[in-house]
Design an enzyme around this catalytic site. Sequence first.
Site: not given
Ligand code: NOJ
Length: 541
Positions: A242, A204-205, A200, A102
């Site tokens: 995630e 939100y892309l 990760d 992202n």
């Molecule tokens: C999710 C991650 O688990 C977190 O640690 C990070 O701060 C955010 N994404 C931003 O990349």
Amino acid sequence: MKDYWYKDAVFYELYIRGFQDSNGDGKGDIPGLTSRLGYLRELGVDCIWLLPMYPSPGHDDGYDIQDYKGINPEYGTLEDFKFFLDEAHMRGIRVIADLVLNHTSDRHPWFIDARKGPSSPYHDYYVWSDDPGKYSGASIIFINHETSNWAWCPDCGSYYWHRFFSHQPDLNYRNPKVQEEMIDVIRFWLDMGLDGFRMDAVPYLFEREGTNCEGLPETHAYLKRIRAMLDEKYPDAVMIAEANQWPEDLRQYFGDGDEMHMAFNFPLMPRLFMAVKQEHHGPIVDIVKRTPVLPENCQWATFLRNHDELTLAMCTDEERDYMYNEYAKDPQMKLYSGIRRRLVPLLEKNYRKVELLNVLLFPLPGSPVIYYGDEIGMGDNIFLGDRNGVRTPMHWNDNRNAGFSACNPSRLYAPVITDADYSYTSVNVQVEEMIPNSLLNWMKKMIRVRRKYKSFSRGALRFIYPENKKVLVYALEYDGEQMLCVFNLASSSQPVQIGLREFNGCGLTEVIGDTEFPQIGDSDYQVTLGPYGYYLLEIKH
Ligand code: NOJ
Ligand code: CA
């Protein structure tokens, strides 16, 4: 026939900086991690998930990437990493790593150049606007730190978009070059032998006006494109999404089995904690019933804790208040919309409860993810900033710095836990290996039990509703194997009558201790469970 290895795998989430220091600089590194592979093999995990290991200024622990094809010099070199991969593979352990699609760090050369303005070939790699009111439907994630998702760039006189910290500018996926760059990054690591990615922040892309800018069709289309490439060239690789979303929205990240292989089950996690506090099976039953069935080649990633705060984003306002009241009595424990604590402190060091929560997770649909240190019951340090309190050095033994590093203690990247209750002198791997009934030895046993019965990972789940709602009961079935799982969510002993007449005449074996239970008859089956007790039973015809 494909075996879909990830469907039965136990994952282990690990923070390189916190695992083992090899060169005495006070920070864990890749050679240190490699030296601890024997421990992970012994524990029985199938796949390691590494937090970002790329070069980074480290303002968000590596989730701010400066170079997608390198290794953070504090962690070692690319050669060290390749060696680590080989050594892990030799022990039958796969390795996946975080990939942050992202956003980049604002120190990434693309962004440094992009700031020059539209004349830069990289300007369009990021999302710019003259109007900070644009995309106002998108929420702010790090609410304690940021007041807007736009930040001003004085160099080019325009605002750039960031869904997370302002030092993490979002990449512009409307630019085909960005799409290509990231596919190239994925190939780079898979060619090296990495087994996949924890993707990760995937919702939100893409951004679009008039939406909440999460999980847009464009985003799913791009993820499917990555998957098609994987299926063609790296059919064994896995991607875990995630996406902190409700079950119905999460379901979309699996597509028709042509998008993500796995996704974290965010809605389930807080409800496991609620159920044991309320001593009622309702929260678990409700969320599991609401959780859609997945395509055959997909799997949930289930977890109790991770490197972030225990997120309450997938809770109603009422549920969130309840969780804060019960689990974050000290305001210092709250962070963003969650609670910054490790597993055992959350459960007030009640090991029966700790076992119960883990054993709840293991046979629920999905592949469990263990967070490093939780298998030995490590404590946390809520006085370290942000989420650092759950990222302190691993406790290996009771030597200096818990065996994590030979450095002078003041040089450690973060102090080891010395609070009396959780001191490294007693909560550590070496001590727990010696104690037969330690949490560590129990975890090892549970991992082996889970591996033995495929219905724990792949079974179709059917709830059985006893009158005693403090007890959770369900049956699992996979390929002729039938299991019965019974959990007492209460702190007191509980009797329960289970309607099992359809299994009249069948035998029952408790599979952790390999104990024969009385045969099932033609009336309700009656058992009693001690406080937070549980039975995993195999039904034998
Ligand atoms: C999710 C991650 O688990 C977190 O640690 C990070 O701060 C955010 N994404 C931003 O990349
Ligand atoms: Ca080091």
